[in-house]
Enzyme design. Structure first.
Site, PDB file in Angstrom:
ATOM      1  N   THR A 296       0.850  -1.192   0.000  1.00  0.00           N
ATOM      2  CA  THR A 296       0.000   0.000   0.000  1.00  0.00           C
ATOM      3  C   THR A 296       0.895   1.255   0.000  1.00  0.00           C
ATOM      4  O   THR A 296       2.088   1.167   0.293  1.00  0.00           O
ATOM      5  CB  THR A 296      -0.955   0.004   1.229  1.00  0.00           C
ATOM      6  OG1 THR A 296      -0.178   0.059   2.423  1.00  0.00           O
ATOM      7  CG2 THR A 296      -1.836  -1.228   1.243  1.00  0.00           C
TER       8      THR A 296
ATOM      9  N   GLY B   6       5.961  10.494 -13.962  1.00  0.00           N
ATOM     10  CA  GLY B   6       5.540   9.531 -12.938  1.00  0.00           C
ATOM     11  C   GLY B   6       6.653   9.121 -11.985  1.00  0.00           C
ATOM     12  O   GLY B   6       6.537   8.114 -11.287  1.00  0.00           O
TER      13      GLY B   6
ATOM     14  N   LYS C  50      14.666   5.764   3.915  1.00  0.00           N
ATOM     15  CA  LYS C  50      15.591   4.718   3.455  1.00  0.00           C
ATOM     16  C   LYS C  50      16.815   4.625   4.366  1.00  0.00           C
ATOM     17  O   LYS C  50      17.341   3.541   4.620  1.00  0.00           O
ATOM     18  CB  LYS C  50      15.970   4.976   1.987  1.00  0.00           C
ATOM     19  CG  LYS C  50      14.780   4.745   1.057  1.00  0.00           C
ATOM     20  CD  LYS C  50      14.994   5.302  -0.327  1.00  0.00           C
ATOM     21  CE  LYS C  50      13.797   5.022  -1.234  1.00  0.00           C
ATOM     22  NZ  LYS C  50      13.791   5.791  -2.463  1.00  0.00           N
TER      23      LYS C  50
ATOM     24  N   GLY D  49      10.385   1.879  -9.912  1.00  0.00           N
ATOM     25  CA  GLY D  49       9.745   1.251 -11.075  1.00  0.00           C
ATOM     26  C   GLY D  49       8.958   0.023 -10.649  1.00  0.00           C
ATOM     27  O   GLY D  49       9.347  -0.666  -9.700  1.00  0.00           O
TER      28      GLY D  49
ATOM     29  N   VAL E 217      14.291  -0.030  -0.387  1.00  0.00           N
ATOM     30  CA  VAL E 217      15.491   0.774  -0.659  1.00  0.00           C
ATOM     31  C   VAL E 217      16.075   0.306  -1.991  1.00  0.00           C
ATOM     32  O   VAL E 217      16.439  -0.860  -2.140  1.00  0.00           O
ATOM     33  CB  VAL E 217      16.555   0.610   0.459  1.00  0.00           C
ATOM     34  CG1 VAL E 217      17.780   1.481   0.166  1.00  0.00           C
ATOM     35  CG2 VAL E 217      15.975   0.947   1.820  1.00  0.00           C
TER      36      VAL E 217
HETATM   37  N1  HSE Z   1       9.956   8.300  -5.211  1.00  0.00           N
HETATM   38  C1  HSE Z   1      10.984   7.347  -4.989  1.00  0.00           C
HETATM   39  C2  HSE Z   1      12.233   7.790  -5.749  1.00  0.00           C
HETATM   40  C3  HSE Z   1      10.513   5.997  -5.424  1.00  0.00           C
HETATM   41  O1  HSE Z   1      12.139   8.741  -6.527  1.00  0.00           O
HETATM   42  O2  HSE Z   1      13.309   7.230  -5.552  1.00  0.00           O
HETATM   43  C4  HSE Z   1      11.308   4.847  -4.915  1.00  0.00           C
HETATM   44  O3  HSE Z   1      11.355   4.759  -3.535  1.00  0.00           O
END
Ligand code: HSE
Length: 339
Positions: A95, A206, A224, A315, A151
């Protein structure tokens, strides 16, 4: 292995696609027969104890919710109830991230653990606010809690630090852990545009989180760091322990000034004496100076010096591959446990 999938957005759907692609190999190579017995999304759930047809449920989802399944759908059924009542070995929780209180993912994970189910999650929120407590709860209930997709997406940053460097000691960690901010800073510098325009491009493509402040204000990187500090370095920390600075105030002029010194600006997360996220000027020759949406992390180890890993940090299919990695890991651990 019976799996309950909670959350059926890009990552959840990619995971199902990956299972259909790899199904035969999983049986042949790992004796792993994944069976999706339930999927819960915002509209309700679909449940079939003999296993949902994966291709069919992906088609049904295109109309809105898995609960529209005429044979196995349960409109409005809550995910928590599904986790409690449906028999399964694994809960895959995907989620969206909420870093305020980790909900609803935190409750889903706790419920699953208390019911004796192993957990795989790609949700940073619950881990950022409560990882030390969740690890303890999982240990107490003798279940595995895995989250390698949180991560680095598909890039095995956590596994490199914890598994591959086993026997060594990670003294400090630093790196680029957020693809969106790296994309924004790269575009600003290469195209000569200001922050707002680059952010808009990242959103259109996106890359940015639903709430882009998670990315640009450094919170995603901070989550992270918390996960790495706990999992790799054994530090009992949460988001409150991170000193966080984002990139909103970085201007084109800052980048141009850095360029004059053959440097650039990157959003760097580091774990040393403390945990810190801040934009830093680094040399263009620095190994961490990676372009676009790439992530790059350097582990400073006691006996092997610096080890750096670079890869795509986000991704759908990339993150789904991390879920599959966790699933195989749990299956392998269970096989050893019962020999
Ligand atoms: N929004 C995050 C990024 C996605 O741009 O790294 C992956 O955690």
């Amino acid at each position: 292995m019976r799996i309950i999938l909670v959350g059926f957005g890009v990552v959840g759907q990619s995971f199902l696609r990956l299972l259909t692609l790899r199904y035969k190999e999983l049986i042949q190579n790992y004796g792993l027969r994944p069976k999706i017995v339930a999927i819960a999304d915002r509209g309700g759930a679909a449940i079939n104890e003999r296993g949902l047809d994966m291709e069919r449920i992906l088609q049904i989802k295109k109309r809105g919710s898995v609960s529209y399944d005429p044979d196995y759908g349960f409109p409005k059924l809550q995910a928590e109830e599904v986790i409690e009542k449906v028999d399964a070995e694994i809960v895959v929780e995907v989620t969206p991230t909420n870093i305020q209180d980790g909900e609803p993912g935190l409750t889903y994970i706790e419920t699953g653990i208390k019911k004796g189910k192993h957990i795989i999650t790609t949700n940073k929120g619950p881990l950022a606010v409560a990882l030390p407590a969740l690890t303890e709860l999982a240990d107490y209930n003798e279940v595995y809690l895995r989250f390698s997709g949180t991560v680095g997406g598909g890039t095995p940053i956590l596994d490199l630090g914890r598994k591959c460097l086993i026997g060594n000691r990670v003294l400090s960690i630093k790196g680029i852990l957020n693809g969106t901010t790296n994309y924004i800073l790269t575009e600003m510098s290469e195209k000569g545009i200001e922050f707002d325009e680059a952010l808009k491009m990242a959103q259109e493509l996106g890359y940015a989180e639903k709430d882009p402040s998670l990315d640009v204000d450094g919170l995603d990187t901070a989550c992270k760091l918390v996960i790495m500090a706990n999992w790799i370095m054994g530090k009992k920390v949460t988001l409150k322990d991170v000193d966080i600075h984002g990139i909103r105030h970085i201007t084109l002029k800052d980048l141009k000034d850095a360029e004059k010194k053959d440097c650039t600006i990157k959003l760097i997360g580091s774990i040393d004496k403390g945990l810190e996220v801040k934009p830093m000027e680094i040399s263009k020759k620095d190994i961490l100076c990676v372009p676009g949406t790439l992530n790059a992390v350097t582990f400073n180890t006691e006996f092997a010096g610096e080890e750096t890993i670079i890869g795509r940090g986000a991704g759908g299919m990339e993150t789904a591959s991390a879920i599959l990695r966790d699933l195989i890991d749990i299956k392998s651990n269970l096989s050893v446990r019962y020999i």
